[in-house]
Design a protein around this motif. Structure first.
Motif, PDB file in Angstrom:
ATOM      1  N   HIS A  45      49.281  45.409  45.796  1.00  0.00           N
ATOM      2  CA  HIS A  45      47.844  45.403  46.022  1.00  0.00           C
ATOM      3  C   HIS A  45      47.177  46.430  45.104  1.00  0.00           C
ATOM      4  N   PRO A  46      46.062  46.064  44.453  1.00  0.00           N
ATOM      5  CA  PRO A  46      45.437  46.978  43.483  1.00  0.00           C
ATOM      6  C   PRO A  46      45.063  48.339  44.044  1.00  0.00           C
ATOM      7  N   THR A  74      41.925  49.863  39.211  1.00  0.00           N
ATOM      8  CA  THR A  74      41.766  48.776  40.177  1.00  0.00           C
ATOM      9  C   THR A  74      40.978  47.628  39.573  1.00  0.00           C
ATOM     10  N   LEU A  75      39.888  47.940  38.886  1.00  0.00           N
ATOM     11  CA  LEU A  75      39.110  46.892  38.213  1.00  0.00           C
ATOM     12  C   LEU A  75      39.950  46.195  37.153  1.00  0.00           C
ATOM     13  N   ARG A 110      43.193  45.717  37.240  1.00  0.00           N
ATOM     14  CA  ARG A 110      44.149  44.838  37.913  1.00  0.00           C
ATOM     15  C   ARG A 110      43.473  43.549  38.364  1.00  0.00           C
ATOM     16  N   TYR A 111      42.268  43.673  38.888  1.00  0.00           N
ATOM     17  CA  TYR A 111      41.535  42.475  39.281  1.00  0.00           C
ATOM     18  C   TYR A 111      41.197  41.621  38.051  1.00  0.00           C
ATOM     19  N   GLU A 112      40.861  42.280  36.968  1.00  0.00           N
ATOM     20  CA  GLU A 112      40.567  41.572  35.722  1.00  0.00           C
ATOM     21  C   GLU A 112      41.785  40.806  35.245  1.00  0.00           C
ATOM     22  N   ARG A 153      44.180  39.615  37.072  1.00  0.00           N
ATOM     23  CA  ARG A 153      44.404  38.482  37.959  1.00  0.00           C
ATOM     24  C   ARG A 153      43.488  37.312  37.613  1.00  0.00           C
ATOM     25  N   GLN A 154      42.285  37.627  37.192  1.00  0.00           N
ATOM     26  CA  GLN A 154      41.319  36.571  36.862  1.00  0.00           C
ATOM     27  C   GLN A 154      41.679  35.829  35.580  1.00  0.00           C
ATOM     28  N   HIS A 196      51.188  46.326  36.225  1.00  0.00           N
ATOM     29  CA  HIS A 196      50.150  45.952  37.185  1.00  0.00           C
ATOM     30  C   HIS A 196      49.434  44.652  36.831  1.00  0.00           C
ATOM     31  N   PRO A 234      49.655  40.305  37.283  1.00  0.00           N
ATOM     32  CA  PRO A 234      50.233  39.436  38.319  1.00  0.00           C
ATOM     33  C   PRO A 234      51.738  39.305  38.124  1.00  0.00           C
TER      34      PRO A 234
END
Length: 322
Positions: free
Chosen positions: A50-51, A158-159, A161-163, A165-166, A221, A223
């Motif tokens: 989890h990020p 965190t941003l 990691r979300y980036e 994933r996208q 970090h 996916p």
């Protein structure tokens, strides 16, 4: 001399009184168990990856070992013996790291350093507030400043990691806003992100020289589940080298490799022209091992040059899975 008399003679009155509820041995034992149990529970992949939870989870070593340190200092044979309690708790932290390997977790020196931070916080507080020693206050302040120093990057990573994933299965095209927080230089290399040409835009630039052995750029970090793909594909060229084709390597680590220190890698040659490279990852054996790379739990990706004979610069772009 009976053992209980020996222990009572060794113990001292703590400089800071313990809470009254710790006078009850079952309560003390229950708290000790509650502080130790988290170290031996397998961590679900979703939480570990989890990020936010994954990054903060590592920092739990600090309060957990601080709590254990207080329990050792307040009650038992080392009661009131600050430095003996600190040493014993540090040994407990080291033993925890070793035992964790038996429950599918890793023994990491970095985690033990966090243990020492938690122990040091208690030592500093007792020295300052309990014994009136000013250097205890400065020790406490220094260690308290260490914690935000470790976490200040968390919003940005965190941003990133979300980036990641996208854009998956595009691992990195180096055009995002936060991607660079996922990349680190290794072994005295230099990692930069800069424009290359009109076709590729911004790329990763890995620079090294003969004094650095195995210089590289490491990404984590992203996916972790690559099980639906068979190849890692990327583009690269050597913009600065000693006149010959630049030999470089790609290394992929899975989570299990943290325990057995095994990984998968492949060597390539780069020229001054862009070229598309393909590395098969499906059913790929790890180096010198008897198992395959675990594509369901990939941990890290590394680009490196083994023994550079001259200053070099390797440009990399469009790292993706197919």
């Amino acid at each position: 001399m009976p053992q209980n008399r020996l222990l009572r003679g060794f113990a001292h009155k703590p400089a800071i009184d313990q809470p009254a509820f710790l006078n009850n041995w079952p309560v003390w034992l229950g708290l000790a168990a509650a502080l130790l149990i988290p170290f031996f529970l397998p961590i679900a992949q979703g939480l570990r990856r989890h990020p936010i939870i994954g990054a903060l989870g590592e920092q739990l070593h600090i309060p957990l070992l601080a709590g254990i340190m207080l329990l050792v200092y307040w009650r038992g044979p080392l009661r009131g013996r600050l430095w003996w309690a600190a040493l014993t708790t540090a040994i407990i932290g080291g033993l925890i790291e070793g035992v964790q390997t038996l429950v599918g977790r890793s023994a990491l020196f970095a985690d033990w350093v966090l243990d020492l931070i938690g122990i040091g916080l208690v030592v500093g507080f007792v020295l300052w507030r309990g014994q009136g020693k000013q250097y205890g206050k400065w020790l406490l302040i220094a260690l308290l400043l260490y914690i935000p120093g470790q976490l200040w990057h968390l919003p940005f990573s965190t941003l990133a990691r979300y980036e990641a994933r996208q854009t998956f299965p595009m691992i990195a095209d180096f055009e995002g806003r936060y991607f660079h927080w996922l990349w680190k230089d290794t072994n005295r290399s230099e990692v930069a992100f800069a424009p290359s040409d009109s076709l590729h835009g911004q790329v990763l630039q890995l620079t090294g020289n003969p004094i650095s052995r195995w210089p590289g750029a490491r990404m984590t970090h992203f996916p972790e589940d690559w099980s639906s793909y068979t190849h890692l594909v990327f583009e690269a060229r050597a913009t600065r080298h000693g006149g010959e084709n630049l030999r470089f390597g790609v290394r992929i680590d899975d989570w299990e490799g943290r325990k057995d220190n095994l990984w998968a890698n492949q060597r390539f040659f780069a020229t001054e022209k862009w070229y598309t490279y393909r590395m098969k990852v499906a059913e790929r054996p790890v180096l010198h091992g008897e198992r395959h790379l675990d594509l369901g739990d990939v941990e890290a990706l590394l680009f490196f040059v083994g023994h550079p004979t001259d200053t070099f610069q390797l440009e990399i772009d469009n790292i993706r899975l197919q």
